[in-house]
Scaffold this motif. Structure first.
Motif, PDB file in Angstrom:
ATOM      1  N   ALA A 133     -47.398 -56.139  48.127  1.00  0.00           N
ATOM      2  CA  ALA A 133     -46.981 -54.847  47.592  1.00  0.00           C
ATOM      3  C   ALA A 133     -48.106 -53.817  47.673  1.00  0.00           C
ATOM      4  N   LYS A 134     -47.717 -52.595  47.961  1.00  0.00           N
ATOM      5  CA  LYS A 134     -48.665 -51.487  47.931  1.00  0.00           C
ATOM      6  C   LYS A 134     -48.934 -51.076  46.483  1.00  0.00           C
ATOM      7  N   ARG A 135     -47.891 -51.216  45.660  1.00  0.00           N
ATOM      8  CA  ARG A 135     -47.989 -50.861  44.247  1.00  0.00           C
ATOM      9  C   ARG A 135     -46.984 -51.702  43.475  1.00  0.00           C
ATOM     10  N   ILE A 136     -47.348 -52.102  42.244  1.00  0.00           N
ATOM     11  CA  ILE A 136     -46.460 -52.861  41.366  1.00  0.00           C
ATOM     12  C   ILE A 136     -46.250 -52.069  40.085  1.00  0.00           C
ATOM     13  N   VAL A 137     -44.989 -51.939  39.661  1.00  0.00           N
ATOM     14  CA  VAL A 137     -44.694 -51.309  38.374  1.00  0.00           C
ATOM     15  C   VAL A 137     -43.863 -52.273  37.558  1.00  0.00           C
ATOM     16  N   ALA A 138     -44.073 -52.272  36.238  1.00  0.00           N
ATOM     17  CA  ALA A 138     -43.342 -53.157  35.339  1.00  0.00           C
ATOM     18  C   ALA A 138     -42.587 -52.303  34.330  1.00  0.00           C
TER      19      ALA A 138
END
Length: 284
Positions: A133-138
């Motif tokens: 992933a380039k970016r992870i959001v939760a």
């Protein structure tokens, strides 16, 4: 349906005769399976009553509730005694050693159940998505938000930008700016939070991949997600506390964390060394 049966639940007393045939069928199912009804998602209720989700929603509104979750809360108050509502199998006169034994046993049982529920091909796929992933959001609310903060705190060690959001407006904004290289981890015990579902829909429109962690495999969230990882505590009845389930979901996060660390072992070890050197300077 007999008058005696309807009187078991005052919620239905003044409404039953005004329901359509389909809605009365849902009411009959509720009366015959009240405690199971409290466990089920709108999809499961629709399937079990051979009706549609829209009919279930209309049924709830005819009873004076704004949705299924509000009906479940009201049912739980009538079906369970106060001590059961706090925790299903703990009695009000239990000593603390008995309380501790029951809580720990529920957690242990929940973890063992989750081992049987998890699809490890899905776990492997989730680890692959997160690793690249380039970016992870939760995204999560309430108790689920604490799990999201745990994801943010630990996953930053992989050198991947990661952010947890527990505010719906921030989730919507974040989701609208995602891309196909980004991954959302959506955490929800029920998988039926309206605002969380909207955040996930926006993320999907932005072409992001979505991993759901929930207690209900057939929940609305599961239907939206690319991958669903299901973990259920033994105390799962409709209560927002869901103590064992929360810890089970953290255990699922631990599996993902360990999987990513193993998949990127060299860089992970290097990052941990850097982190420890910096943190060591802050200690006496």
């Amino acid at each position: 349906m007999t008058k005696e049966a309807i009187n078991q639940l005052p919620i239905l007393r003044s409404s039953y005769n005004n329901l359509t045939k389909s809605e009365q069928h849902i009411a009959d199912y509720l009366l015959a399976n009240t405690k199971d009804f409290i466990d089920q998602t709108v999809s499961e209720i629709a399937n079990n009553t051979h009706s549609s989700e829209i009919t279930v929603s209309r049924f709830c509104k005819k009873l004076g509730f704004n949705g299924l979750q509000a009906l479940k809360i009201s049912l739980a108050r009538e079906v369970f005694s106060p001590d059961e509502t706090i925790y299903r199998d703990i009695n009000i006169d239990d000593t603390y050693d008995i309380i501790a034994g029951k809580i720990f046993q529920n957690i242990s049982d929940g973890l063992q159940d989750t081992l049987k529920l998890l699809n490890f091909n899905d776990v492997k796929h989730a680890v692959t998505l997160l690793s690249s992933a380039k970016r992870i959001v939760a995204y999560g609310f309430g108790n689920s938000a604490t799990i999201c903060r745990d994801i943010e705190t630990r996953f930053i060690r992989f050198g991947i930008p990661v952010q947890a959001y527990s505010d719906s407006h921030q989730q919507f904004t974040s989701a609208s700016l995602l891309s196909k290289d980004d991954v959302v981890i959506a955490v929800s015990h029920t998988g039926a939070s309206i605002e969380l579902l909207e955040s996930v829909r926006i993320a999907k429109q932005s072409t992001a991949q979505v991993i759901a962690i929930t207690s209900y495999n057939h929940s609305p969230l599961s239907k939206l997600a690319d991958i669903t990882l299901t973990g259920m505590g033994r105390e799962v009845r409709y209560r927002s506390e869901a103590m064992a389930s929360r810890l089970v979901h953290i255990a699922i996060v631990d599996i993902l964390y360990t999987g990513i660390a193993m998949k990127n072992h060299v860089s992970y070890v290097d990052n941990i060394k850097k982190m420890r050197r910096v943190i060591a300077k802050k200690r006496l």
